[in-house]
Design a protein around this motif. Structure first.
Motif, PDB file in Angstrom:
ATOM      1  N   SER A   1      17.399   2.845   8.832  1.00  0.00           N
ATOM      2  CA  SER A   1      18.550   2.341   9.585  1.00  0.00           C
ATOM      3  C   SER A   1      18.250   1.001  10.243  1.00  0.00           C
ATOM      4  O   SER A   1      19.166   0.235  10.555  1.00  0.00           O
ATOM      5  CB  SER A   1      18.964   3.361  10.659  1.00  0.00           C
ATOM      6  N   LYS A   2      16.963   0.700  10.427  1.00  0.00           N
ATOM      7  CA  LYS A   2      16.565  -0.554  11.072  1.00  0.00           C
ATOM      8  C   LYS A   2      16.330  -1.680  10.068  1.00  0.00           C
ATOM      9  O   LYS A   2      16.706  -2.831  10.313  1.00  0.00           O
ATOM     10  CB  LYS A   2      15.295  -0.345  11.902  1.00  0.00           C
ATOM     11  N   ILE A   3      15.693  -1.349   8.927  1.00  0.00           N
ATOM     12  CA  ILE A   3      15.251  -2.435   8.046  1.00  0.00           C
ATOM     13  C   ILE A   3      15.556  -2.213   6.571  1.00  0.00           C
ATOM     14  O   ILE A   3      15.155  -3.037   5.736  1.00  0.00           O
ATOM     15  CB  ILE A   3      13.740  -2.711   8.223  1.00  0.00           C
ATOM     16  N   GLY A   4      16.221  -1.134   6.223  1.00  0.00           N
ATOM     17  CA  GLY A   4      16.601  -0.972   4.825  1.00  0.00           C
ATOM     18  C   GLY A   4      15.775   0.066   4.099  1.00  0.00           C
ATOM     19  O   GLY A   4      14.932   0.744   4.679  1.00  0.00           O
ATOM     20  N   PRO A   5      16.002   0.203   2.790  1.00  0.00           N
ATOM     21  CA  PRO A   5      15.425   1.300   2.018  1.00  0.00           C
ATOM     22  C   PRO A   5      13.905   1.349   2.045  1.00  0.00           C
ATOM     23  O   PRO A   5      13.226   0.313   2.050  1.00  0.00           O
ATOM     24  CB  PRO A   5      15.929   1.021   0.590  1.00  0.00           C
ATOM     25  N   TYR A   6      13.389   2.562   2.049  1.00  0.00           N
ATOM     26  CA  TYR A   6      11.951   2.779   1.940  1.00  0.00           C
ATOM     27  C   TYR A   6      11.453   2.131   0.644  1.00  0.00           C
ATOM     28  O   TYR A   6      12.079   2.277  -0.405  1.00  0.00           O
ATOM     29  CB  TYR A   6      11.648   4.278   1.950  1.00  0.00           C
ATOM     30  N   PRO A   7      10.318   1.410   0.671  1.00  0.00           N
ATOM     31  CA  PRO A   7       9.968   0.549  -0.463  1.00  0.00           C
ATOM     32  C   PRO A   7       9.178   1.189  -1.599  1.00  0.00           C
ATOM     33  O   PRO A   7       8.953   0.527  -2.614  1.00  0.00           O
ATOM     34  CB  PRO A   7       9.124  -0.537   0.205  1.00  0.00           C
ATOM     35  N   PHE A   8       8.759   2.457  -1.465  1.00  0.00           N
ATOM     36  CA  PHE A   8       7.880   3.027  -2.478  1.00  0.00           C
ATOM     37  C   PHE A   8       8.447   4.300  -3.108  1.00  0.00           C
ATOM     38  O   PHE A   8       9.543   4.744  -2.767  1.00  0.00           O
ATOM     39  CB  PHE A   8       6.493   3.310  -1.880  1.00  0.00           C
ATOM     40  N   GLU A   9       7.648   4.880  -4.014  1.00  0.00           N
ATOM     41  CA  GLU A   9       8.099   6.011  -4.813  1.00  0.00           C
ATOM     42  C   GLU A   9       7.929   7.358  -4.125  1.00  0.00           C
ATOM     43  O   GLU A   9       8.515   8.359  -4.546  1.00  0.00           O
ATOM     44  CB  GLU A   9       7.348   6.025  -6.149  1.00  0.00           C
ATOM     45  N   THR A  10       7.106   7.398  -3.085  1.00  0.00           N
ATOM     46  CA  THR A  10       6.861   8.645  -2.368  1.00  0.00           C
ATOM     47  C   THR A  10       6.255   8.297  -1.018  1.00  0.00           C
ATOM     48  O   THR A  10       5.875   7.146  -0.759  1.00  0.00           O
ATOM     49  CB  THR A  10       5.905   9.567  -3.154  1.00  0.00           C
ATOM     50  N   TYR A  11       6.174   9.282  -0.135  1.00  0.00           N
ATOM     51  CA  TYR A  11       5.473   9.103   1.139  1.00  0.00           C
ATOM     52  C   TYR A  11       4.926  10.451   1.578  1.00  0.00           C
ATOM     53  O   TYR A  11       5.375  11.506   1.136  1.00  0.00           O
ATOM     54  CB  TYR A  11       6.385   8.538   2.240  1.00  0.00           C
ATOM     55  N   GLY A  12       3.942  10.389   2.445  1.00  0.00           N
ATOM     56  CA  GLY A  12       3.391  11.600   3.010  1.00  0.00           C
ATOM     57  C   GLY A  12       2.339  11.304   4.046  1.00  0.00           C
ATOM     58  O   GLY A  12       1.923  10.153   4.243  1.00  0.00           O
ATOM     59  N   VAL A  13       1.910  12.356   4.710  1.00  0.00           N
ATOM     60  CA  VAL A  13       0.907  12.305   5.766  1.00  0.00           C
ATOM     61  C   VAL A  13      -0.326  13.053   5.269  1.00  0.00           C
ATOM     62  O   VAL A  13      -0.229  14.190   4.799  1.00  0.00           O
ATOM     63  CB  VAL A  13       1.449  12.938   7.058  1.00  0.00           C
ATOM     64  N   LEU A  14      -1.471  12.417   5.355  1.00  0.00           N
ATOM     65  CA  LEU A  14      -2.752  13.033   5.036  1.00  0.00           C
ATOM     66  C   LEU A  14      -3.471  13.307   6.343  1.00  0.00           C
ATOM     67  O   LEU A  14      -3.854  12.382   7.050  1.00  0.00           O
ATOM     68  CB  LEU A  14      -3.584  12.108   4.140  1.00  0.00           C
ATOM     69  N   MET A  15      -3.625  14.584   6.677  1.00  0.00           N
ATOM     70  CA  MET A  15      -4.313  14.970   7.906  1.00  0.00           C
ATOM     71  C   MET A  15      -5.731  15.390   7.543  1.00  0.00           C
ATOM     72  O   MET A  15      -5.941  16.432   6.907  1.00  0.00           O
ATOM     73  CB  MET A  15      -3.575  16.113   8.600  1.00  0.00           C
ATOM     74  N   ALA A  16      -6.692  14.570   7.931  1.00  0.00           N
ATOM     75  CA  ALA A  16      -8.087  14.799   7.554  1.00  0.00           C
ATOM     76  C   ALA A  16      -8.871  15.390   8.713  1.00  0.00           C
ATOM     77  O   ALA A  16      -8.674  15.016   9.877  1.00  0.00           O
ATOM     78  CB  ALA A  16      -8.726  13.490   7.109  1.00  0.00           C
ATOM     79  N   GLN A  17      -9.761  16.295   8.385  1.00  0.00           N
ATOM     80  CA  GLN A  17     -10.655  16.868   9.395  1.00  0.00           C
ATOM     81  C   GLN A  17     -11.869  15.952   9.527  1.00  0.00           C
ATOM     82  O   GLN A  17     -12.921  16.193   8.952  1.00  0.00           O
ATOM     83  CB  GLN A  17     -11.070  18.280   8.987  1.00  0.00           C
ATOM     84  N   ALA A  18     -11.659  14.879  10.287  1.00  0.00           N
ATOM     85  CA  ALA A  18     -12.694  13.865  10.462  1.00  0.00           C
ATOM     86  C   ALA A  18     -12.457  13.155  11.774  1.00  0.00           C
ATOM     87  O   ALA A  18     -11.334  13.143  12.306  1.00  0.00           O
ATOM     88  CB  ALA A  18     -12.672  12.863   9.313  1.00  0.00           C
ATOM     89  N   SER A  19     -13.502  12.537  12.304  1.00  0.00           N
ATOM     90  CA  SER A  19     -13.404  11.757  13.537  1.00  0.00           C
ATOM     91  C   SER A  19     -13.574  10.289  13.184  1.00  0.00           C
ATOM     92  O   SER A  19     -14.658   9.844  12.810  1.00  0.00           O
ATOM     93  CB  SER A  19     -14.486  12.187  14.526  1.00  0.00           C
ATOM     94  N   THR A  20     -12.471   9.547  13.263  1.00  0.00           N
ATOM     95  CA  THR A  20     -12.512   8.124  12.921  1.00  0.00           C
ATOM     96  C   THR A  20     -12.190   7.226  14.103  1.00  0.00           C
ATOM     97  O   THR A  20     -12.652   6.101  14.177  1.00  0.00           O
ATOM     98  CB  THR A  20     -11.510   7.819  11.794  1.00  0.00           C
ATOM     99  N   GLY A  21     -11.347   7.683  15.017  1.00  0.00           N
ATOM    100  CA  GLY A  21     -10.897   6.837  16.116  1.00  0.00           C
ATOM    101  C   GLY A  21      -9.713   5.978  15.758  1.00  0.00           C
ATOM    102  O   GLY A  21      -9.263   5.170  16.566  1.00  0.00           O
ATOM    103  N   PHE A  22      -9.158   6.146  14.533  1.00  0.00           N
ATOM    104  CA  PHE A  22      -7.993   5.361  14.131  1.00  0.00           C
ATOM    105  C   PHE A  22      -7.176   6.146  13.125  1.00  0.00           C
ATOM    106  O   PHE A  22      -7.620   7.132  12.545  1.00  0.00           O
ATOM    107  CB  PHE A  22      -8.418   4.011  13.530  1.00  0.00           C
ATOM    108  N   GLU A  23      -5.946   5.693  12.930  1.00  0.00           N
ATOM    109  CA  GLU A  23      -5.077   6.186  11.866  1.00  0.00           C
ATOM    110  C   GLU A  23      -4.838   4.990  10.933  1.00  0.00           C
ATOM    111  O   GLU A  23      -4.940   3.837  11.340  1.00  0.00           O
ATOM    112  CB  GLU A  23      -3.752   6.709  12.423  1.00  0.00           C
ATOM    113  N   LEU A  24      -4.485   5.244   9.673  1.00  0.00           N
ATOM    114  CA  LEU A  24      -4.492   4.164   8.692  1.00  0.00           C
ATOM    115  C   LEU A  24      -3.355   4.307   7.695  1.00  0.00           C
ATOM    116  O   LEU A  24      -3.116   5.399   7.156  1.00  0.00           O
ATOM    117  CB  LEU A  24      -5.832   4.143   7.950  1.00  0.00           C
ATOM    118  N   GLU A  25      -2.701   3.154   7.407  1.00  0.00           N
ATOM    119  CA  GLU A  25      -1.490   3.112   6.601  1.00  0.00           C
ATOM    120  C   GLU A  25      -1.752   3.050   5.104  1.00  0.00           C
ATOM    121  O   GLU A  25      -1.160   2.245   4.384  1.00  0.00           O
ATOM    122  CB  GLU A  25      -0.638   1.904   7.013  1.00  0.00           C
ATOM    123  N   THR A  26      -2.651   3.870   4.568  1.00  0.00           N
ATOM    124  CA  THR A  26      -2.885   3.834   3.133  1.00  0.00           C
ATOM    125  C   THR A  26      -1.567   4.074   2.384  1.00  0.00           C
ATOM    126  O   THR A  26      -0.796   4.942   2.747  1.00  0.00           O
ATOM    127  CB  THR A  26      -3.966   4.842   2.736  1.00  0.00           C
TER     128      THR A  26
END
Length: 502
Positions: free
Chosen positions: A278-303
């Motif tokens: 609604s803010k910027i237009g159609p989602y640009p890719f073929e799919t999306y999802g969230v990968l929740m990893a059991q790890a300690s990184t201190g950051f989240e990442l937009e792969t």
């Protein structure tokens, strides 16, 4: 990338330059055949990472075949195939690769000599490669998830397997590549793992073949991708599927044992995508999802198409729900800003993080009554300190040795979002919102820079904004805020100032 716990040092993200003696491996005799001038590391001249990327070719596609041995402390066997078009005549090809053993290299199906130089794998084919030709480079190598000499990046070891975190310049710790966001390419993945594991990667699945005690999972991207956005996850995972806006296939990857507990968070994604559209237009890719990893990184990442999150951010009671949702929107926003529209250089990273922070804050305002203006006023008060510590938003200071993610400082998060707030004040809300939509639509699947944004903003705003952006993006001091002459810089507390001097 969002540093969710920036105050906590993360020893696994120390980057130290090391010689790549392991690259010589079993082919020393082949390497010695390479004649001529000594091999040397090259780069595309990035101001932040001068030796990152390589000149002379443009990668069209990567094909990565990875075999996971069932333990995340042993190297994976790997074959990386690169299809590239020559933009110059070359007798040698430099690839970025810094943590693995190279067994053999072929160029166009013929054995090639190779050696190492700095963090480059230098390949010498038996024939010159002319300008405009298309070549295929096949590297058989290992991909080591265990850090060496206190160096980590690329692979993240989880409690049940592996995931990738390649930003800013760690993809070449996983596979040979042209590791710079200016050279985007198509990706295909083939990941073989023992039965009982689930392997996922960017893009859409193209099949899973079981043979004996292992399964090979295949995925393919439908849009070009920067190497820093590649994602492969291997673990005892559940893949949760649902449908997003306009029939968009969504798939989330979570620890199988935690699927029920995490489902309420996963169920928020369709509405978040709808809000962003609604803010910027159609989602640009073929799919999306969230990968929740059991790890300690201190950051989240937009792969790309599969954002990486620490699982604990969703289960830690100290984090309020509105904050967790805003972090989810931050990484989702990156699918437009940073992934689809990628930075041409790492000095342009403010375009990624400033926009993701902007929509994170706007979402919190609209959904959780956290006023955007309050956050921007606080950012304005700290902006001069951020510029002194990290540089202006579009000219960030290079990271300290061994701290490659040190470029991810407040000046390119809230400091860059503050620039966008000032721009909205300068050209008006309607023009600003139009600019945002045009920016992601016109530059989809490309790499662009700050000058491109300035030109488009001037066109949409109806006047030359070069001076405005020069002051806001490159000035040592923060300019006055349009419409808010009362906003002032807030001096740092005495204790904070003392700490900075040390």
């Amino acid at each position: 990338m969002l540093l969710t716990r920036p105050a906590r040092p993360h020893p696994a993200r120390r980057f130290l330059r090391r010689p790549k003696a392991a690259l010589l491996a079993s082919a020393v005799t082949v390497c010695l055949v390479a004649a001529g001038a000594p091999a040397e590391p090259l780069g595309v001249g990035d101001r932040i990472f001068p030796e990152l990327g390589n000149p002379g070719y443009d990668v069209a596609a990567y094909d990565l075949a990875l075999t996971y041995p069932g333990s995340n402390d042993k190297p994976l066997k790997a074959v990386t195939t690169i299809d590239a078009r020559l933009t110059d005549s070359l007798n040698r090809i430099n690839l970025d690769f810094a943590h693995g053993t190279v067994e053999s290299v072929q160029v166009d199906g013929r054995r090639a000599a190779f050696t190492s130089a700095g963090e480059d794998l230098v390949v010498t084919p038996d024939h010159a490669l002319p300008l405009g030709s298309v070549t295929r480079i096949t590297v058989r190598h290992t991909s080591d998830p265990v850090p060496a000499d206190d160096r980590d990046g690329g692979w993240v070891r989880t409690t049940d397997g592996l995931a990738m975190a390649n930003q800013a310049d760690a993809a070449h710790l996983v596979f040979p590549c042209n590791d710079h966001p200016s050279d985007k390419a198509m990706f295909t993945f083939h990941v073989t793992a023992p039965n009982g594991y689930t392997a996922v990667a960017n893009g859409l699945p193209t099949g899973a073949v079981k043979a004996g005690g292992s399964t090979t999972w295949s995925y393919r991207s439908q849009h070009p991708m920067a190497t820093e956005l590649a994602q492969v996850s291997i673990g005892h995972s559940a893949v949760v599927r649902r449908t997003g806006p306009h029939g968009l296939p969504l798939r989330d990857v979570v620890p199988a044992a935690d699927k029920t507990e995490l489902e309420p968070w996963l169920a928020r994604t369709p509405d978040q995508i709808g809000w962003m559209e609604s803010k910027i237009g159609p989602y640009p890719f073929e799919t999306y999802g969230v990968l929740m990893a059991q790890a300690s990184t201190g950051f989240e990442l937009e792969t790309q198409t599969l954002s990486l999150f620490e699982k604990d951010i969703f289960t830690e009671p100290a984090y309020p729900k509105w904050y967790i949702e805003s972090v989810m929107v931050h990484e989702l926003s990156h699918q437009w800003f940073g992934d689809s529209v990628s930075p041409r250089t790492w000095s342009d990273v403010w375009l990624n993080e400033g926009h993701a922070t902007w929509y994170e804050a706007l979402y919190a305002e609209e959904k959780a009554d956290r006023p955007l203006q309050d956050r921007m006023k606080a950012a304005y008060g700290a902006s001069d300190r951020w510029r002194a510590a990290g540089g202006p938003p579009a000219r960030p200071k290079p990271p300290a040795p061994g701290q490659k993610i040190g470029i991810f400082r407040p000046n390119i998060y809230d400091g860059a979002a503050l620039v966008l707030f000032a721009l909205r004040q300068e050209i008006g809300k309607d023009a600003f919102e139009r600019l945002e939509k045009v920016w992601v639509q016109e530059n989809r699947d490309t790499s662009v820079g700050t000058a491109d944004f300035v030109r488009l903003a001037s066109a949409v705003g109806g006047r030359d904004l070069t001076g405005f952006f020069r002051d806001w993006l490159y000035g040592e001091k923060t300019p006055p805020m349009p419409g808010h002459p009362d906003w002032k810089q807030v001096p740092a507390p005495a204790s904070a100032g003392s700490a900075k001097k040390s």
